[in-house]
Design a protein around this motif. Structure first.
Motif, mmCIF file in Angstrom:
data_model
loop_
_atom_site.group_PDB
_atom_site.id
_atom_site.type_symbol
_atom_site.label_atom_id
_atom_site.label_comp_id
_atom_site.label_asym_id
_atom_site.label_seq_id
_atom_site.Cartn_x
_atom_site.Cartn_y
_atom_site.Cartn_z
ATOM 1 N N LEU A 160 -17.828 -16.835 39.693
ATOM 2 C CA LEU A 160 -17.532 -15.445 40.017
ATOM 3 C C LEU A 160 -17.394 -15.270 41.525
ATOM 4 C CD1 LEU A 160 -20.024 -13.657 37.597
ATOM 5 C CD2 LEU A 160 -17.518 -13.741 37.372
ATOM 6 N N ALA A 161 -16.537 -14.348 41.944
ATOM 7 C CA ALA A 161 -16.326 -14.071 43.365
ATOM 8 C C ALA A 161 -17.433 -13.176 43.908
ATOM 9 C CB ALA A 161 -14.972 -13.402 43.565
ATOM 10 N N THR A 162 -17.828 -13.430 45.133
ATOM 11 C CA THR A 162 -18.779 -12.544 45.819
ATOM 12 C C THR A 162 -18.047 -11.272 46.233
ATOM 13 O OG1 THR A 162 -18.262 -13.423 48.010
ATOM 14 C CG2 THR A 162 -19.953 -14.580 46.721
ATOM 15 N N PRO A 163 -18.772 -10.215 46.594
ATOM 16 C CA PRO A 163 -18.095 -8.986 47.050
ATOM 17 C C PRO A 163 -17.121 -9.240 48.204
ATOM 18 C CG PRO A 163 -20.393 -8.526 46.602
ATOM 19 C CD PRO A 163 -20.227 -10.012 46.449
ATOM 20 N N ALA A 164 -17.510 -10.076 49.158
ATOM 21 C CA ALA A 164 -16.619 -10.369 50.291
ATOM 22 C C ALA A 164 -15.379 -11.123 49.816
ATOM 23 C CB ALA A 164 -17.364 -11.182 51.339
ATOM 24 N N TYR A 221 -10.034 -22.471 45.804
ATOM 25 C CA TYR A 221 -10.020 -23.564 44.830
ATOM 26 C C TYR A 221 -11.053 -23.305 43.719
ATOM 27 C CZ TYR A 221 -7.564 -25.989 48.626
ATOM 28 O OH TYR A 221 -6.689 -26.337 49.620
ATOM 29 N N GLU A 222 -12.229 -22.898 44.111
ATOM 30 C CA GLU A 222 -13.301 -22.683 43.131
ATOM 31 C C GLU A 222 -13.027 -21.473 42.253
ATOM 32 O OE1 GLU A 222 -16.951 -24.593 45.816
ATOM 33 O OE2 GLU A 222 -16.703 -22.415 45.670
ATOM 34 N N LEU A 223 -12.467 -20.433 42.837
ATOM 35 C CA LEU A 223 -12.247 -19.186 42.094
ATOM 36 C C LEU A 223 -10.995 -19.227 41.229
ATOM 37 C CD1 LEU A 223 -13.075 -16.689 44.991
ATOM 38 C CD2 LEU A 223 -14.530 -17.229 43.034
ATOM 39 N N LEU A 224 -9.921 -19.844 41.739
ATOM 40 C CA LEU A 224 -8.638 -19.825 41.040
ATOM 41 C C LEU A 224 -8.338 -21.093 40.252
ATOM 42 C CD1 LEU A 224 -6.366 -18.225 43.814
ATOM 43 C CD2 LEU A 224 -7.694 -17.078 42.023
ATOM 44 N N LEU A 225 -8.871 -22.237 40.732
ATOM 45 C CA LEU A 225 -8.546 -23.519 40.097
ATOM 46 C C LEU A 225 -9.732 -24.178 39.401
ATOM 47 C CD1 LEU A 225 -6.275 -25.064 42.896
ATOM 48 C CD2 LEU A 225 -5.611 -23.606 40.977
ATOM 49 N N ARG A 247 -5.878 -11.761 39.524
ATOM 50 C CA ARG A 247 -6.469 -10.651 38.748
ATOM 51 C C ARG A 247 -7.517 -11.167 37.774
ATOM 52 N NH1 ARG A 247 -0.819 -9.302 38.235
ATOM 53 N NH2 ARG A 247 -0.238 -7.662 39.738
ATOM 54 N N GLN A 248 -7.243 -12.320 37.156
ATOM 55 C CA GLN A 248 -8.225 -12.901 36.227
ATOM 56 C C GLN A 248 -9.509 -13.280 36.947
ATOM 57 O OE1 GLN A 248 -5.684 -16.057 34.702
ATOM 58 N NE2 GLN A 248 -5.476 -15.027 32.715
ATOM 59 N N ALA A 249 -9.358 -13.811 38.178
ATOM 60 C CA ALA A 249 -10.543 -14.165 38.959
ATOM 61 C C ALA A 249 -11.323 -12.918 39.343
ATOM 62 C CB ALA A 249 -10.133 -14.933 40.209
ATOM 63 N N LEU A 250 -10.616 -11.854 39.730
ATOM 64 C CA LEU A 250 -11.282 -10.605 40.117
ATOM 65 C C LEU A 250 -11.998 -9.968 38.936
ATOM 66 C CD1 LEU A 250 -8.525 -9.113 42.443
ATOM 67 C CD2 LEU A 250 -10.852 -9.736 43.130
ATOM 68 N N ASN A 251 -11.418 -10.109 37.756
ATOM 69 C CA ASN A 251 -12.031 -9.525 36.555
ATOM 70 C C ASN A 251 -13.143 -10.397 35.975
ATOM 71 O OD1 ASN A 251 -10.230 -7.387 36.713
ATOM 72 N ND2 ASN A 251 -8.730 -8.343 35.332
ATOM 73 N N GLY A 252 -13.284 -11.607 36.506
ATOM 74 C CA GLY A 252 -14.303 -12.526 35.991
ATOM 75 C C GLY A 252 -13.891 -13.257 34.734
ATOM 76 N N ASP A 253 -12.606 -13.129 34.366
ATOM 77 C CA ASP A 253 -12.157 -13.755 33.123
ATOM 78 C C ASP A 253 -12.206 -15.279 33.195
ATOM 79 O OD1 ASP A 253 -11.667 -11.218 32.192
ATOM 80 O OD2 ASP A 253 -9.517 -11.258 32.631
#
Length: 531
Positions: free
Chosen positions: A436-440, A487-491, A516-522
């Motif tokens: 999951l992405a951090t707020p930053a 890399y970690e978030l998208l790949l 968008r999928q990364a932002l949504n946590g999908d």
């Protein structure tokens, strides 16, 4: 050719250094046999090991370099010690219980545990030849069984018998006290069981050409050493073969340095001259342990060729043969991309530079002209992101990125696409782990998404600049951290491609969807479900 020969005189690539030393050794003229003989040896007691084929690849490179320095004919013998007795049952073969009954029997008399060939020796020899043929090597296969049984080695064996005591004087100091009591350079074949016997020799008769020993049934036997009724221990055998065949050049692993020194001494005792010997370092597995044929650790031939073209393996063999290198799956993508880079660079180089290019040695000077437009590492990332199950999935992206590229016009690229799918399915897919992405990071991804909305028409370089700018805007002092996050978030991996090139290949719309999928946590949620 004349300009190439001129440049070859001073080329620094190691095959040319070896070839010049060989030419000097023979005095610049053909030996009495009419050709310069290169040899590689193979012990087929276990399944063929990739290091064995490294010997052939490297020896072929030296042979080709020699052909640029001289018009003297050359031959390459690939010699299999297939008359050796089966010493233990390999761990990575079927029907192991059956093989236990044949301990001590010549490998060409041991039934094939795979059930496909005349014997275990024939099976392993066939595997060796199959791989050599895959590379397109020019060689002559030689079998110890055939040479001993046909009488081709008879004169050489009688010569060893004539110098029996001198050979013993070389060998005995290298053995333990107990082994000294039973050692003989000759291993008789039992007239009753056919096994290769490790027994004391009771009498040597050089004039009659015979040895006396105690057979397995306890009876004393005197029989000739000729006609396939005896073979030599492998160290004296190596030396005898050098002299009998007139070998001029051979490579060996670092672990055989003492054996090579002994063989050289014995060759001189037999009235011959040992070949030029080139020592190479050994391959290690992923844990840094020596690769073993019997244990089957490290890569097999089939495994490398499932995930990469044979040219990449040849490059791996060319690079720094004097340095120990790890040989496991993770080295494959790097080897492929390095090979492509050398090949693409070749047409832009002058003749002197071409002789230093590994692609020249891999292809014996006939380097393919096809320029591969997409790196293998990029294809791997594309396969991972697109969840590629087949080649067609990747070609849909490639065709949009490079409309002129087709499997027919880009045969190497098409091969790489197939390898990328296989590598992704077996190695990348099982280890992908999104987070999951951090707020930053979410803020930075939102910014990147917004900028990509208006990025139509930008090429890979401009897209790379755009990604850079987003990282700078969001306070990434070390932009490596920004790309690592992408890399970690998208790949779903810690390392990845040049993002501008990846976005251009994957597509702007697809990349925006991925963000968008990364932002949504999908992506992270799907990853958690598959763990």
């Amino acid at each position: 050719m004349s300009s190439m020969r001129e440049f070859a005189q001073n080329a620094k690539a190691w095959p040319f250094e070896e070839a010049r030393a060989l030419l000097k050794r023979i005095g610049g003229k053909a030996p009495k046999k009419g050709y310069v003989l290169f040899e590689t040896g193979y012990g087929p007691s276990g399944l063929p090991h990739i290091g064995t084929f490294g010997e052939v690849a490297r020896t072929t490179m030296v042979r080709h370099a020699f052909s640029l320095l001289s018009d003297i004919p050359t031959k390459l013998f690939c010699f299999s010690d297939d008359m050796d007795g089966l010493r233990k049952v390999p761990e990575n073969v079927p029907n192991r219980e059956m093989l236990k009954e044949y301990i001590g029997a010549p490998l060409t008399k041991v039934p094939d545990p795979f059930g496909t060939h005349e014997s275990f020796g024939h099976h392993n020899n066939a595997m060796l030849r199959s791989f050599l043929d895959t590379f397109g090597f020019e060689y002559e296969f030689k079998s110890a069984t055939e040479h001993y049984s046909s009488g081709a080695f008879d004169a050489a064996l009688l010569n060893v018998l004539k110098h029996y005591e001198e050979v013993m004087a070389v060998m005995l100091p290298t053995l333990g006290e107990e082994r000294q009591q039973s050692y003989s350079p000759f291993l008789p074949l039992s007239p009753t069981t056919g096994r290769v016997l490790q027994v004391p020799i009771l009498k040597v008769d050089a004039d009659a050409g015979t040895i006396m020993f105690e057979d397995e049934d306890g009876k004393t036997v005197e029989q000739p050493v000729t006609g396939g009724r005896a073979k030599l221990q492998w160290k004296p055998d190596w030396a005898m073969r050098w002299v009998a065949l007139g070998v001029d050049y051979e490579m060996h692993g670092k672990d055989l340095i003492p054996s090579a020194e002994l063989g050289s001494k014995i060759a001189r005792i037999l009235g011959g001259e040992p070949p030029i010997l080139y020592k190479y370092e050994l391959f290690l597995d992923e844990k840094g342990q020596k690769i073993s044929k019997s244990k089957g650790n490290g890569l097999t031939i089939e495994e490398w060729l499932r995930y990469a073209p044979e040219e990449s393996l040849s490059l791996y063999m060319f690079q720094q043969p004097g340095r120990a290198k790890r040989l496991y799956f993770d080295v494959i993508p790097k080897a492929v991309d390095e090979y492509l880079a050398y090949r693409d660079k070749y047409p832009t180089q002058d003749d002197a530079q071409k002789l230093e290019n590994p692609a020249f040695h891999i292809h014996s000077g006939n380097v393919p002209q096809e320029k591969t437009q997409i790196a293998f590492s990029m294809l791997l990332n594309l396969a991972g992101t697109a969840n590629a199950e087949d080649k067609e999935t990747l070609w849909r992206f490639i065709s949009r990125y490079s409309p002129d590229a087709t499997p027919e016009t880009q045969p190497m690229l098409d091969r790489l696409v197939g390898y990328a799918v296989a590598y992704y399915q077996d190695f990348v897919k099982p280890t992908k782990a999104y987070r999951l992405a951090t707020p930053a990071e979410c803020a930075a991804l939102e910014d990147l998404l917004k900028r990509l909305e208006g990025a139509e028409g930008l090429d890979a370089s401009a897209l790379q600049d755009l990604v850079f700018e987003v990282g700078k805007t969001h306070g990434y002092e070390n932009l490596r951290d920004w790309f690592k996050a992408l890399y970690e978030l998208l790949l779903g991996q810690e390392q990845g491609p040049r993002m501008g090139s990846f976005i251009a290949l994957y597509g702007l719309a697809e990349t925006r969807t991925l963000i968008r999928q990364a932002l949504n946590g999908d992506l992270a949620a799907d990853s958690a479900l598959t763990d």
